[in-house]
Motif scaffolding. Sequence first.
Motif, PDB file in Angstrom:
ATOM      1  N   ILE A 264     -11.697 -20.896  11.449  1.00  0.00           N
ATOM      2  CA  ILE A 264     -11.840 -19.457  11.234  1.00  0.00           C
ATOM      3  C   ILE A 264     -10.846 -18.965  10.190  1.00  0.00           C
ATOM      4  O   ILE A 264      -9.746 -19.496  10.043  1.00  0.00           O
ATOM      5  N   GLY A 265     -11.269 -17.947   9.465  1.00  0.00           N
ATOM      6  CA  GLY A 265     -10.381 -17.213   8.584  1.00  0.00           C
ATOM      7  C   GLY A 265     -10.055 -15.880   9.221  1.00  0.00           C
ATOM      8  O   GLY A 265     -10.961 -15.113   9.559  1.00  0.00           O
ATOM      9  N   VAL A 266      -8.766 -15.611   9.421  1.00  0.00           N
ATOM     10  CA  VAL A 266      -8.304 -14.324   9.974  1.00  0.00           C
ATOM     11  C   VAL A 266      -7.820 -13.504   8.793  1.00  0.00           C
ATOM     12  O   VAL A 266      -6.767 -13.796   8.205  1.00  0.00           O
ATOM     13  N   MET A 267      -8.583 -12.468   8.445  1.00  0.00           N
ATOM     14  CA  MET A 267      -8.361 -11.742   7.197  1.00  0.00           C
ATOM     15  C   MET A 267      -8.092 -10.269   7.481  1.00  0.00           C
ATOM     16  O   MET A 267      -9.021  -9.471   7.635  1.00  0.00           O
ATOM     17  N   PRO A 268      -6.803  -9.898   7.615  1.00  0.00           N
ATOM     18  CA  PRO A 268      -6.471  -8.503   7.904  1.00  0.00           C
ATOM     19  C   PRO A 268      -6.939  -7.571   6.785  1.00  0.00           C
ATOM     20  O   PRO A 268      -6.833  -7.888   5.603  1.00  0.00           O
ATOM     21  N   SER A 269      -7.459  -6.427   7.214  1.00  0.00           N
ATOM     22  CA  SER A 269      -7.786  -5.359   6.258  1.00  0.00           C
ATOM     23  C   SER A 269      -6.822  -4.209   6.527  1.00  0.00           C
ATOM     24  O   SER A 269      -7.231  -3.082   6.788  1.00  0.00           O
ATOM     25  N   GLU A 270      -5.523  -4.532   6.483  1.00  0.00           N
ATOM     26  CA  GLU A 270      -4.508  -3.672   7.083  1.00  0.00           C
ATOM     27  C   GLU A 270      -4.294  -2.370   6.326  1.00  0.00           C
ATOM     28  O   GLU A 270      -4.517  -2.273   5.119  1.00  0.00           O
ATOM     29  N   ASP A 271      -3.844  -1.393   7.096  1.00  0.00           N
ATOM     30  CA  ASP A 271      -3.396  -0.103   6.566  1.00  0.00           C
ATOM     31  C   ASP A 271      -2.020   0.131   7.172  1.00  0.00           C
ATOM     32  O   ASP A 271      -1.903   0.368   8.374  1.00  0.00           O
ATOM     33  N   ALA A 272      -0.973   0.032   6.361  1.00  0.00           N
ATOM     34  CA  ALA A 272       0.397   0.112   6.861  1.00  0.00           C
ATOM     35  C   ALA A 272       1.069   1.382   6.366  1.00  0.00           C
ATOM     36  O   ALA A 272       0.833   1.839   5.239  1.00  0.00           O
ATOM     37  N   GLY A 273       1.928   1.925   7.213  1.00  0.00           N
ATOM     38  CA  GLY A 273       2.694   3.104   6.837  1.00  0.00           C
ATOM     39  C   GLY A 273       3.994   2.726   6.151  1.00  0.00           C
ATOM     40  O   GLY A 273       4.199   1.593   5.722  1.00  0.00           O
ATOM     41  N   ALA A 274       4.898   3.687   6.069  1.00  0.00           N
ATOM     42  CA  ALA A 274       6.201   3.475   5.447  1.00  0.00           C
ATOM     43  C   ALA A 274       7.153   2.804   6.437  1.00  0.00           C
ATOM     44  O   ALA A 274       7.000   2.919   7.656  1.00  0.00           O
ATOM     45  N   VAL A 275       8.140   2.090   5.885  1.00  0.00           N
ATOM     46  CA  VAL A 275       9.203   1.502   6.702  1.00  0.00           C
ATOM     47  C   VAL A 275      10.293   2.565   6.824  1.00  0.00           C
ATOM     48  O   VAL A 275      11.058   2.806   5.878  1.00  0.00           O
ATOM     49  N   GLU A 276      10.343   3.177   7.995  1.00  0.00           N
ATOM     50  CA  GLU A 276      11.206   4.360   8.169  1.00  0.00           C
ATOM     51  C   GLU A 276      12.264   4.114   9.239  1.00  0.00           C
ATOM     52  O   GLU A 276      12.040   3.341  10.176  1.00  0.00           O
ATOM     53  N   PRO A 277      13.449   4.752   9.082  1.00  0.00           N
ATOM     54  CA  PRO A 277      13.737   5.823   8.103  1.00  0.00           C
ATOM     55  C   PRO A 277      14.351   5.348   6.783  1.00  0.00           C
ATOM     56  O   PRO A 277      14.446   6.124   5.838  1.00  0.00           O
ATOM     57  N   ALA A 278      14.750   4.084   6.685  1.00  0.00           N
ATOM     58  CA  ALA A 278      15.563   3.681   5.540  1.00  0.00           C
ATOM     59  C   ALA A 278      14.762   3.466   4.262  1.00  0.00           C
ATOM     60  O   ALA A 278      15.309   3.604   3.160  1.00  0.00           O
ATOM     61  N   PHE A 279      13.463   3.116   4.395  1.00  0.00           N
ATOM     62  CA  PHE A 279      12.677   2.756   3.202  1.00  0.00           C
ATOM     63  C   PHE A 279      11.367   3.549   3.165  1.00  0.00           C
ATOM     64  O   PHE A 279      10.280   2.977   3.290  1.00  0.00           O
ATOM     65  N   PRO A 280      11.429   4.865   2.987  1.00  0.00           N
ATOM     66  CA  PRO A 280      10.199   5.679   2.994  1.00  0.00           C
ATOM     67  C   PRO A 280       9.242   5.335   1.862  1.00  0.00           C
ATOM     68  O   PRO A 280       8.053   5.645   1.943  1.00  0.00           O
ATOM     69  N   GLY A 281       9.743   4.695   0.807  1.00  0.00           N
ATOM     70  CA  GLY A 281       8.876   4.279  -0.301  1.00  0.00           C
ATOM     71  C   GLY A 281       8.430   2.838  -0.193  1.00  0.00           C
ATOM     72  O   GLY A 281       7.781   2.324  -1.102  1.00  0.00           O
ATOM     73  N   GLY A 282       8.759   2.190   0.929  1.00  0.00           N
ATOM     74  CA  GLY A 282       8.396   0.791   1.121  1.00  0.00           C
ATOM     75  C   GLY A 282       7.375   0.618   2.229  1.00  0.00           C
ATOM     76  O   GLY A 282       7.316   1.414   3.169  1.00  0.00           O
ATOM     77  N   SER A 283       6.573  -0.408   2.123  1.00  0.00           N
ATOM     78  CA  SER A 283       5.577  -0.704   3.150  1.00  0.00           C
ATOM     79  C   SER A 283       5.404  -2.225   3.213  1.00  0.00           C
ATOM     80  O   SER A 283       6.184  -2.977   2.623  1.00  0.00           O
ATOM     81  N   VAL A 284       4.372  -2.670   3.931  1.00  0.00           N
ATOM     82  CA  VAL A 284       4.132  -4.107   4.087  1.00  0.00           C
ATOM     83  C   VAL A 284       2.645  -4.407   4.027  1.00  0.00           C
ATOM     84  O   VAL A 284       1.808  -3.513   4.207  1.00  0.00           O
ATOM     85  N   SER A 285       2.324  -5.679   3.775  1.00  0.00           N
ATOM     86  CA  SER A 285       0.956  -6.174   3.901  1.00  0.00           C
ATOM     87  C   SER A 285       1.011  -7.512   4.636  1.00  0.00           C
ATOM     88  O   SER A 285       2.051  -8.175   4.663  1.00  0.00           O
TER      89      SER A 285
END
Length: 220
Positions: A37-58
């Motif tokens: 199987i292929g596990v393929m996230p179609s993720e929607d991630a928010g900000a890394v808060e509070p220290a990195f409001p302009g950063g996110s993840v995938s």
Amino acid sequence: MFRMLTISVAAVSVATVASLSVANAEQGDWLVRARVIGVMPSEDAGAVEPAFPGGSVSVEDAWVPELDFTYFVTDRLGLELILATSPHDITGEGDLSALGTVADTMALPPTLTLQYHFNPAGKLRPYAGVGLNYTTFYSEDASSSLEDAIGATSISLDDSFGLAVQAGVDLDLNETWFLNADVKYIDIDTTADLNTGGAINSVDVDLDPVVAGIGIGRRF
């Protein structure tokens, strides 16, 4: 890739349907399948808060083996439980993109679906299902690039409950063995907490993966 494999399975069924023996499932039967199987996230991630409001993840895709079991409640209704675990790299986005991989984790997402089999007595047997998923995460680790940037960090991801939907098809090889192609969409939502010397940063991630696979099965 999954689309090409599915087309290949359909082509084989058309070419060989006249020579195949029927391995139709009946009430009380068990089907056991082994898939890749292929596990393929179609993720929607928010900000890394509070220290990195302009950063996110995938979250990266993963290809792993999977085992599933189907029990037929009636000739057309089956209960399927899938068992697999998959490793995923977590990469930085936005202000964290320069760090590359920031963490990795293992996901264990047992999923139970109720399936309807449209042609239980046929050689080619499509089905559709809906059910529930429980996902737990383990072996979470921060990357060296993240720890070089912010210091020693421990990471934990919350467990998730969600819905799952699927569609698939079985194709007889003989009276016992069959090929299978299957695709699922699973609702998985989690919050990742990063603990750096007591300072907590959090990010909400809707993973919502498509899980596509192909394999072989046996009727008991």
